[in-house]
Write a protein that holds these residues in place. Structure first.
Motif, PDB file in Angstrom:
ATOM      1  N   SER A   5       0.861  -1.176   0.000  1.00 26.77           N
ATOM      2  CA  SER A   5       0.000   0.000   0.000  1.00 26.77           C
ATOM      3  C   SER A   5       0.901   1.231   0.000  1.00 26.77           C
ATOM      4  N   SER A   6       0.644   2.142  -0.923  1.00 28.32           N
ATOM      5  CA  SER A   6       1.463   3.350  -0.983  1.00 28.32           C
ATOM      6  C   SER A   6       0.749   4.575  -0.415  1.00 28.32           C
ATOM      7  N   SER A   7      -0.475   4.352   0.145  1.00 27.06           N
ATOM      8  CA  SER A   7      -1.205   5.490   0.717  1.00 27.06           C
ATOM      9  C   SER A   7      -2.245   4.993   1.720  1.00 27.06           C
ATOM     10  N   ASP A   8      -2.726   5.929   2.535  1.00 27.69           N
ATOM     11  CA  ASP A   8      -3.816   5.591   3.462  1.00 27.69           C
ATOM     12  C   ASP A   8      -5.050   5.141   2.681  1.00 27.69           C
ATOM     13  N   PRO A 118      10.303   0.599   1.379  1.00 22.67           N
ATOM     14  CA  PRO A 118      10.538   1.819   0.594  1.00 22.67           C
ATOM     15  C   PRO A 118       9.329   2.269  -0.240  1.00 22.67           C
ATOM     16  N   GLN A 119       8.509   1.335  -0.710  1.00 25.21           N
ATOM     17  CA  GLN A 119       7.363   1.677  -1.548  1.00 25.21           C
ATOM     18  C   GLN A 119       6.139   2.114  -0.736  1.00 25.21           C
ATOM     19  N   GLY A 120       6.173   1.956   0.579  1.00 22.07           N
ATOM     20  CA  GLY A 120       5.035   2.311   1.426  1.00 22.07           C
ATOM     21  C   GLY A 120       4.909   1.351   2.589  1.00 22.07           C
TER      22      GLY A 120
END
Length: 126
Positions: A5-8, A118-120
């Motif tokens: 996951s890269s965001s909330d 590193p990606q999330g």
């Protein structure tokens, strides 16, 4: 299953999909560092379960237990970060039980770990 996951928003969507698939009596154990997104994931689970209007998922860090009504029954959200001894036995079967900081819990139907990468966030669902 593992997902990044890269965001909330993505973390909530992962939780939403999980929440839709629940029967209504599972024990879900969450593991991860402070700020990893455990409560954010629970927000998605609540949405997927059909959280009733007027309710908002909040971290139970200081209250220990928060309960929310959903279309699939109760969502019981527990945070054991500051707690060494808490008997969850009487809550099992009363709804979906989601336990943050579930280090030594042996009755998990689903275990989810969240770690920073590193990606999330790497979310592992077992």
């Amino acid at each position: 299953m593992e997902v990044i996951s890269s965001s909330d928003k993505e973390t909530i969507e992962i939780g939403r999909k999980l929440g839709k698939s629940l029967k209504g009596n599972e024990v879900i154990c969450l593991l991860g560092e402070l700020g990893a997104g455990k409560t954010t994931l629970v927000k998605g689970i609540a949405q997927g379960m059909g959280l009733l209007e007027g309710y908002q998922v909040r971290s139970p860090t200081f209250t220990i237990v928060n309960e929310y009504p959903t279309q699939k029954g109760r969502l019981i959200h527990i945070d054991l970060y500051r707690v060494d001894d808490f008997d969850i036995k009487e809550l099992i079967g009363q709804g979906v039980l989601v336990i943050e900081w579930a280090k030594n819990i042996n009755c998990c139907d689903i275990t989810i770990s969240i770690e920073f990468v590193p990606q999330g966030r790497l979310i592992k669902i077992r």
